[in-house]
Design an enzyme around this catalytic site. Structure first.
Site, PDB file in Angstrom:
ATOM      1  N   LEU A 112       0.828  -1.218   0.000  1.00 26.88           N
ATOM      2  CA  LEU A 112       0.000   0.000   0.000  1.00 26.88           C
ATOM      3  C   LEU A 112       0.862   1.268   0.000  1.00 26.88           C
ATOM      4  O   LEU A 112       1.897   1.308   0.655  1.00 26.88           O
ATOM      5  CB  LEU A 112      -0.850  -0.022   1.271  1.00 26.88           C
ATOM      6  CG  LEU A 112      -1.866   1.089   1.454  1.00 26.88           C
ATOM      7  CD1 LEU A 112      -3.159   0.732   0.761  1.00 26.88           C
ATOM      8  CD2 LEU A 112      -2.112   1.331   2.929  1.00 26.88           C
ATOM      9  N   HIS A 113       0.408   2.274  -0.728  1.00 21.22           N
ATOM     10  CA  HIS A 113       1.102   3.562  -0.692  1.00 21.22           C
ATOM     11  C   HIS A 113       0.146   4.671  -1.106  1.00 21.22           C
ATOM     12  O   HIS A 113      -0.759   4.460  -1.902  1.00 21.22           O
ATOM     13  CB  HIS A 113       2.341   3.546  -1.598  1.00 21.22           C
ATOM     14  CG  HIS A 113       2.079   3.093  -3.000  1.00 21.22           C
ATOM     15  ND1 HIS A 113       1.843   1.769  -3.332  1.00 21.22           N
ATOM     16  CD2 HIS A 113       1.982   3.787  -4.157  1.00 21.22           C
ATOM     17  CE1 HIS A 113       1.636   1.685  -4.638  1.00 21.22           C
ATOM     18  NE2 HIS A 113       1.714   2.887  -5.166  1.00 21.22           N
TER      19      HIS A 113
END
Ligand SMILES: [Zn+2]
Length: 168
Positions: A125-126
């Site tokens: 995730l980012h």
């Protein structure tokens, strides 16, 4: 007719290029950046307790940052609440830093969860935080699907990092 309102196109385009880079490497580029102690060559802006901030190697605009949890997880709900809170605090600081350094007209803050949503690196995730200017969807972007980035990553890194350390 093409929809004119497309704020996440920027994220999508940079993710697409990111994905190409990922395919020629092995492992996770974010985990690699996290374990590599050299901030300058990995363009790390900040290392927090549960999350970190780096420059996007394929920026849509100068100053395009990624805010990333240390934990290799694909979804927000896989992370502990402490990490989620830290992510939001880092996103907040990233937009403050962008305001100070680049004085943009607007800022995109966003995440693509899953490949179908446009994530190039879907396993880790980012969040994207990037400055926008009123006329930054320019001729080259529209016609050639490419962008002109006037500032090098090295210069962006130095400017953003300096501001990051000054702003509390
Ligand atoms: Zn990872």
């Amino acid at each position: 007719m093409e929809t004119l309102w497309a704020p996440w196109r920027s994220a999508y385009l940079s993710e697409a290029t990111e994905n190409e880079a990922k395919n020629i490497r092995t492992g996770c580029v974010f985990c690699e950046a996290l374990t590599n102690p050299d901030d300058r060559t990995r363009y790390v802006i900040h290392r927090g307790k549960n999350a970190f901030v780096i420059l996007n190697l394929y920026p849509y605009n100068n100053g395009h940052m990624l805010v990333i949890p240390n934990q290799h997880a694909p979804r927000l709900d896989h992370l502990p609440v402490e990490t989620r809170c830290e992510l939001m605090e880092l996103i907040n600081k990233a937009q403050l830093v962008l305001q100070t350094v680049y004085r943009p007209h607007g800022i995109n803050i966003g995440n693509n969860t899953g490949q179908a949503a446009g994530a190039g690196i879907a396993d880790h995730l980012h969040f994207h935080v990037l400055p926008r200017w009123t006329a930054d969807a320019n001729f080259m972007t529209t016609v050639a699907n490419s962008r002109v980035i006037p500032e090098s990553l090295e210069i962006s890194w130095e400017r953003i990092r300096e501001a990051w350390e000054k702003i509390l």
